[in-house]
Design a protein around this motif. Structure first.
Motif, short mmCIF file in Angstrom:
data_model
loop_
_atom_site.label_atom_id
_atom_site.label_comp_id
_atom_site.label_asym_id
_atom_site.label_seq_id
_atom_site.Cartn_x
_atom_site.Cartn_y
_atom_site.Cartn_z
N ALA A 152 0.84 -1.20 0.00
CA ALA A 152 0.00 0.00 0.00
C ALA A 152 0.88 1.24 0.00
O ALA A 152 1.97 1.24 0.54
CB ALA A 152 -0.92 0.00 1.21
N LEU A 194 -7.39 10.52 -2.65
CA LEU A 194 -8.64 9.92 -2.19
C LEU A 194 -9.61 9.89 -3.37
O LEU A 194 -9.54 10.74 -4.26
CB LEU A 194 -9.22 10.73 -1.04
N PHE A 212 -12.03 0.76 0.90
CA PHE A 212 -11.71 0.32 -0.47
C PHE A 212 -10.72 -0.84 -0.49
O PHE A 212 -10.98 -1.89 -1.06
CB PHE A 212 -11.17 1.50 -1.28
N GLY A 213 -9.58 -0.65 0.16
CA GLY A 213 -8.57 -1.71 0.18
C GLY A 213 -8.95 -2.83 1.13
O GLY A 213 -8.66 -4.00 0.88
N ARG A 228 -6.63 4.42 5.00
CA ARG A 228 -7.03 3.58 3.87
C ARG A 228 -5.93 2.56 3.55
O ARG A 228 -6.21 1.39 3.28
CB ARG A 228 -7.27 4.48 2.65
N ALA A 229 -4.67 3.02 3.59
CA ALA A 229 -3.56 2.12 3.29
C ALA A 229 -3.39 1.06 4.38
O ALA A 229 -3.17 -0.11 4.10
CB ALA A 229 -2.27 2.93 3.13
N ALA A 260 -5.83 -1.86 4.24
CA ALA A 260 -5.65 -2.82 3.16
C ALA A 260 -4.78 -4.00 3.62
O ALA A 260 -4.53 -4.90 2.83
CB ALA A 260 -5.04 -2.15 1.94
#
Lengths: 227, 206
Positions: B78, B86, B98-99, B156-157, B160
């Protein structure tokens, strides 16, 4: 509605809406694919391909109608094959008018979608990839929703333009009331008949109102959808 | 973890020639702007294909020119980009997920017990609390400040569940007040989840 418009006017109006609606809806997937190819892919002859896609925009509509007649006519190569094998006929039919409208307004749809696709930040696709999104996943969850304002405004603009198509329709499928006589063709027919000026003026006003409505809706939709 | 990087890449007149191997939990790349830090990050993530080189993470070869190139979506690496990146059409919550959704689906499909457990542990509430994102979940990215965007991108990263987390100039966009805190957060997160990270930075004020 029947109190304001005569039966013939209502018929022409509804036929116009149906032909344009079918034309735009059927052309949309092809327009998206074409726009995607032209904006995302590199291939030889791309300029030529782009030129061919935009041809209906600059060609005289009568010429487009004539070409359609040659190809899709009863004795044309595609037309006769469709009739013999699938029983589909385009000439003298409202589906033919939809085909002509779809072709004429195709560049408008492609342009709008292409602009939206090219305006999208390529960094977002990179971010999606690092988060595990494959090609189809990115197309459905990133490319399509980001291009949606372009798709919608392109479709509405093309729809509004399609309502005014005259040359290609009258050349390809003739001017048959209730079958291929859309609003512009009805105006033309009214002008040909003696004493038809009032009727022509009424239909003309109707066309103006309709065009104004859809162009405005297109503007608002594009602005609302963006963010 | 071990990360081996050897690459030669040409960008116009600039030739990037880098080679390093690292076994630590945190690796930082320092250098003046234009030195090629972001290019190295892109090559590790698979976003660029070096002319020549080899990149391996924990013995798993990701790039080996000219025959092997694992695409970024299969690397489980990631990246927190400098400009956050974004997705503008999604709420903060959907950006964060998302991830996470894709990692969870992949773990289920492969039935990899370790990854499944990892994805399970990476609960959204944990990250939301850690990065103070609770009030932002329903918002769209364009309504966020620069610092808020960076924090969402980091969340977000992390969600994931990557094997490696790359931070490109992580300090440049965070507001000064948050800097200390987010450094601590990354440390805390690493301790708990053993998610190694590499970062590039032009300056490190703390």
């Amino acid at each position: 509605m029947s109190e304001i418009l005569t039966l013939a006017e209502t018929t022409a109006l509804l036929l116009s809406l149906r032909i344009s609606g079918v034309a735009i809806a059927c052309a949309l997937p092809f327009a998206f694919m074409t726009a995607w190819l032209l904006s995302q892919r590199r291939f030889t002859g791309k300029s030529l391909a782009s030129g061919i896609v935009h041809l209906p925009l600059v060609l005289p509509p009568v010429a487009v109608g004539y070409l359609l007649l040659v190809v899709f006519g009863a004795r044309g190569p595609v037309g006769s094959w469709l009739w013999d094998n699938l029983g589909i006929r385009f000439v003298f039919s409202w589906t033919g008018a939809a085909l002509a409208s779809a072709l004429i307004t195709f560049p408008l749809q492609v342009r709008a979608i292409r602009l939206a696709l090219e305006g999208a930040d390529p960094g977002l696709a990179e971010a999606a990839r690092t988060l595990g999104a494959g090609r189809l996943d990115r197309l459905l969850n990133l490319t399509l929703p980001l291009a949606l304002p372009g798709i919608v405004s392109g479709a509405i603009t093309a729809f509004a333009a399609s309502l005014g198509e005259f040359g290609a329709i009258i050349t390809f499928v003739s001017n048959i009331p209730g079958e291929t006589q859309t609003l512009p063709l009805a105006i033309y027919a009214a002008l040909q008949a003696p004493g038809g000026e009032t009727e022509a003026a009424r239909l003309c006003l109707l066309s103006i109102l309709l065009a104004l409505l859809f162009v405005t809706v297109g503007e608002i939709a594009a602005r609302r959808l963006w963010r | 973890m071990s990360l081996e990087v050897r690459l030669k890449h040409r960008l116009g007149d600039f030739v990037l020639d880098a080679e390093f191997a690292t076994h630590g939990h945190v690796t930082a790349l320092f250098g003046p702007s234009g030195a090629g830090k972001s290019s190295i990050v892109a090559a590790i993530a698979g976003l660029s294909r070096p002319r020549q080189g080899r990149i391996a993470l924990d013995g798993r070869v990701l790039t080996e020119t000219p025959r092997l190139f694992v695409p970024p979506e299969q690397r489980r690496i990631a990246v927190v980009f400098q400009d956050a990146r974004l997705f503008p059409h999604m709420s903060v919550q959907n950006n964060l997920l998302f991830g996470w959704r894709r990692a969870a689906a992949r773990a289920r499909a492969a039935a990899r017990a370790r990854a499944a457990a990892k994805a399970e542990a990476a609960t959204i509430s944990h990250v939301v609390e850690l990065l103070g994102l609770g009030a932002l979940l329903g918002r769209r990215p364009h309504k966020l400040s620069g610092g808020e965007k960076s924090r969402v991108a980091l969340g977000r990263a992390l969600l994931a569940s990557p094997d490696l987390l790359l931070l490109d100039e992580p300090l440049a966009s965070l507001d000064a007040a948050r800097r200390g805190r987010s450094c601590l957060i990354s440390k805390d997160w690493r301790g708990r989840r053993s998610c190694p990270c590499s970062m590039s930075a032009t300056r490190w004020t703390r």
